[in-house]
Design a protein around this motif. Structure first.
Motif, PDB file in Angstrom:
ATOM      1  N   GLU A 118       0.591  -1.197   0.310  1.00 48.31           N
ATOM      2  CA  GLU A 118       0.392   0.518   0.023  1.00 48.31           C
ATOM      3  C   GLU A 118       0.774   1.349  -0.012  1.00 48.31           C
ATOM      4  O   GLU A 118       0.404   2.016  -0.647  1.00 48.31           O
ATOM      5  N   THR A 119       2.202   0.512   0.838  1.00 52.90           N
ATOM      6  CA  THR A 119       2.958   2.070   0.763  1.00 52.90           C
ATOM      7  C   THR A 119       4.032   3.014  -0.062  1.00 52.90           C
ATOM      8  O   THR A 119       3.165   3.811  -1.291  1.00 52.90           O
ATOM      9  N   VAL A 120       3.753   1.601  -1.076  1.00 55.80           N
ATOM     10  CA  VAL A 120       4.321   1.633  -2.978  1.00 55.80           C
ATOM     11  C   VAL A 120       3.110   2.872  -3.801  1.00 55.80           C
ATOM     12  O   VAL A 120       3.597   3.505  -4.978  1.00 55.80           O
ATOM     13  N   GLN A 121       1.874   2.100  -3.765  1.00 55.30           N
ATOM     14  CA  GLN A 121       0.575   2.512  -4.772  1.00 55.30           C
ATOM     15  C   GLN A 121       0.644   3.645  -4.030  1.00 55.30           C
ATOM     16  O   GLN A 121       0.690   4.732  -5.393  1.00 55.30           O
ATOM     17  N   HIS A 122       1.149   4.679  -2.535  1.00 53.81           N
ATOM     18  CA  HIS A 122       0.492   5.374  -2.261  1.00 53.81           C
ATOM     19  C   HIS A 122       1.602   6.960  -3.204  1.00 53.81           C
ATOM     20  O   HIS A 122       1.852   7.658  -3.628  1.00 53.81           O
ATOM     21  N   ALA A 123       3.077   6.048  -2.820  1.00 55.85           N
ATOM     22  CA  ALA A 123       3.771   6.977  -3.175  1.00 55.85           C
ATOM     23  C   ALA A 123       4.125   6.693  -4.544  1.00 55.85           C
ATOM     24  O   ALA A 123       4.080   8.048  -5.325  1.00 55.85           O
ATOM     25  N   VAL A 124       3.140   5.719  -6.387  1.00 55.72           N
ATOM     26  CA  VAL A 124       3.865   5.693  -7.387  1.00 55.72           C
ATOM     27  C   VAL A 124       2.312   6.915  -7.260  1.00 55.72           C
ATOM     28  O   VAL A 124       2.626   8.147  -8.326  1.00 55.72           O
ATOM     29  N   LEU A 125       1.357   7.407  -7.132  1.00 61.62           N
ATOM     30  CA  LEU A 125       0.444   8.048  -6.842  1.00 61.62           C
ATOM     31  C   LEU A 125       0.674   9.819  -6.988  1.00 61.62           C
ATOM     32  O   LEU A 125       0.104  10.297  -7.547  1.00 61.62           O
ATOM     33  N   LEU A 126       1.147   9.505  -5.758  1.00 58.30           N
ATOM     34  CA  LEU A 126       1.960  10.696  -5.491  1.00 58.30           C
ATOM     35  C   LEU A 126       2.596  11.708  -6.702  1.00 58.30           C
ATOM     36  O   LEU A 126       2.850  12.283  -6.980  1.00 58.30           O
ATOM     37  N   LEU A 127       3.720  10.022  -6.702  1.00 58.65           N
ATOM     38  CA  LEU A 127       4.716  10.918  -7.793  1.00 58.65           C
ATOM     39  C   LEU A 127       3.942  10.822  -9.359  1.00 58.65           C
ATOM     40  O   LEU A 127       4.218  12.585  -9.872  1.00 58.65           O
ATOM     41  N   GLY A 128       3.161  10.173  -8.892  1.00 52.55           N
ATOM     42  CA  GLY A 128       2.552  10.923 -10.350  1.00 52.55           C
ATOM     43  C   GLY A 128       0.876  12.241 -10.757  1.00 52.55           C
ATOM     44  O   GLY A 128       1.685  12.922 -12.217  1.00 52.55           O
ATOM     45  N   ASN A 129       1.107  12.950  -9.426  1.00 54.10           N
ATOM     46  CA  ASN A 129       0.435  13.719  -9.047  1.00 54.10           C
ATOM     47  C   ASN A 129       1.367  14.845  -9.548  1.00 54.10           C
ATOM     48  O   ASN A 129       1.345  16.399 -10.080  1.00 54.10           O
ATOM     49  N   VAL A 130       2.251  14.597  -8.708  1.00 58.71           N
ATOM     50  CA  VAL A 130       3.808  15.549  -9.212  1.00 58.71           C
ATOM     51  C   VAL A 130       4.079  16.053 -11.191  1.00 58.71           C
ATOM     52  O   VAL A 130       4.300  17.067 -11.395  1.00 58.71           O
TER      53      VAL A 130
END
Length: 117
Positions: A1-13
């Motif tokens: 779950e931590t990875v999916q949130h990190a990727v989601l944040l990166l995508g938003n950036v």
């Protein structure tokens, strides 16, 4: 779950050009992102495809994806993914990886699409 949130944040950036430039300045981040295309978690793969959709809007981003050797093939496979969002994101990336259309129709040279979210 931590990875999916990190990727989601990166995508938003990477929605903004400045964010994409910052990510592209770090090849290890791009390589790690590309590696997540093979993750077993559906949400991680979805978020990764979405982030790559943004990254593929930049010439350097397209080059990184194509240089990976396997990522473009994986993205082609993901166009048939059972998760509709993953399939859509992958389709936009694959489209962006194609050479621009020449005179006579299609997208203007150098123009890439972000696709529908």
């Amino acid at each position: 779950e931590t990875v999916q949130h990190a990727v989601l944040l990166l995508g938003n950036v990477m929605i903004e050009r400045e964010g994409r430039a910052r990510v592209l300045a770090s090849r290890p981040i791009v390589d790690a992102l590309l590696g997540l295309l093979w993750d077993d978690d559906v949400k991680t793969v979805r978020n990764t495809a979405g982030a790559l959709r943004s990254l593929s809007m930049e010439p350097a981003g397209r080059l990184f994806i194509l240089q990976d050797g396997e990522a473009a093939d994986k993205l082609s496979e993901l166009q048939e993914h059972h998760d509709v969002s993953t399939a859509r994101y992958a389709a936009v990336v694959v489209n962006n990886l194609r050479p621009p259309a020449r005179a006579g129709g299609g997208a203007a040279p150098g123009r890439r699409t972000g696709g529908a979210a």
